[in-house]
Write a protein that holds these residues in place. Structure first.
Motif, PDB file in Angstrom:
ATOM      1  N   ASP A   8      -3.606   0.832   4.212  1.00  0.00           N
ATOM      2  CA  ASP A   8      -2.963   1.989   4.827  1.00  0.00           C
ATOM      3  C   ASP A   8      -2.754   3.063   3.747  1.00  0.00           C
ATOM      4  N   ASP A  10      -0.055   6.144   4.228  1.00  0.00           N
ATOM      5  CA  ASP A  10       1.326   6.641   4.179  1.00  0.00           C
ATOM      6  C   ASP A  10       2.321   5.511   3.908  1.00  0.00           C
ATOM      7  N   GLU A  11       3.092   5.685   2.894  1.00  0.00           N
ATOM      8  CA  GLU A  11       4.105   4.729   2.393  1.00  0.00           C
ATOM      9  C   GLU A  11       3.471   3.484   1.777  1.00  0.00           C
ATOM     10  N   ASP A 149      -0.266  -2.860   4.606  1.00  0.00           N
ATOM     11  CA  ASP A 149       0.361  -1.835   5.459  1.00  0.00           C
ATOM     12  C   ASP A 149       1.877  -1.973   5.369  1.00  0.00           C
ATOM     13  N   ASP A 150       2.576  -0.852   5.630  1.00  0.00           N
ATOM     14  CA  ASP A 150       4.042  -0.873   5.604  1.00  0.00           C
ATOM     15  C   ASP A 150       4.645  -1.165   6.974  1.00  0.00           C
ATOM     16  N   ILE A 151       3.850  -1.137   8.037  1.00  0.00           N
ATOM     17  CA  ILE A 151       4.372  -1.269   9.402  1.00  0.00           C
ATOM     18  C   ILE A 151       4.160  -2.701   9.918  1.00  0.00           C
TER      19      ILE A 151
HETATM   20 MG   LIG Z   1       2.013   3.627   6.656  1.00  0.00          MG
END
Ligand SMILES: [Mg+2]
Length: 212
Positions: A8, A10-11, A149-151
């Motif tokens: 991923d 973002d973040e 991933d962060d999610i």
């Molecule tokens: Mg993300």
């Protein structure tokens, strides 16, 4: 067959929530409490105008991407980690943005020295990860693969659609990370790329096929 890293942006590679918060503060008089819930429930109008409906949350995100993407900053050690991984693996950046944001994202990452294929996705990432595995596989099957991933929801989606993929939960923003529990469908939770890199390299060295 080279291993495959699907990460991923973002973040994970670039900070987003802290810059989104600043922009909401400066341009919309909205307070954003990082980690307070989903994006809509994290927002409070300072004029007392009540809750932010989901539709307005999406519209605010549409105001940030791509116009305000230049606010985003590189997550420490992410570029170095990708550089090390690229010597042994293929890298695909799988980002949940609309397709019209693909080129801005490619250019944004290139400015940070990150030049890998960018794939845009909407919704759960499992089907896209399964498609990338099939694309990168050969007669012996899919390559050994790691997903970052962060999610949490994306880890669940990948677990369902591509269960053999090694799944690493990484949240680069310390404030958000402190508020978020480990994703139940990820194999590990590591929020620092200096520790994530050896974990990823060990998965590649283990060689377990992604279809296992
Ligand atoms: Mg993300």
């Amino acid at each position: 067959m080279r291993p495959l890293l699907i990460t991923d942006c973002d973040e994970v590679l670039l900070h987003m929530v802290r810059h989104f918060r600043t922009w909401l503060d400066e341009h919309h008089a909205i307070d954003f409490a990082i980690g307070a819930g989903d994006f809509a429930t994290s927002m409070t109008r300072r004029d007392g105008g009540g809750a932010i409906p989901q539709a307005e949350m999406w519209s605010l995100l549409g105001g940030f991407f791509p116009a305000e993407m230049s606010r985003q900053t590189l997550v420490p050690h992410a570029a170095e980690a990708l550089q090390a991984i690229a010597t042994q693996a293929e890298i695909v950046i799988l980002t949940n943005l609309l397709d019209e944001c693909r080129l801005p994202r490619v250019e944004q990452l290139a400015a940070f020295g990150i030049a890998h294929r960018v794939v845009c996705n909407q919704g759960g990432k499992g089907p896209a990860v399964a498609a990338l595995l099939a694309e990168h596989g050969d007669v012996d099957g899919p390559p050994v693969a790691v997903f970052v991933d962060d999610i949490a929801g994306h880890h669940e989606s990948v677990a369902r659609h591509a269960p053999g993929v090694h799944r690493l939960h990484l949240i680069a923003d310390a404030e958000l990370a402190a508020a978020m529990p480990a994703a139940p469908f990820a194999h590990a939770r590591i929020d620092d790329w200096r520790e994530a890199l050896p974990w990823i390299q060990a998965r590649f060295a283990g060689g377990a096929p992604a279809a296992a």
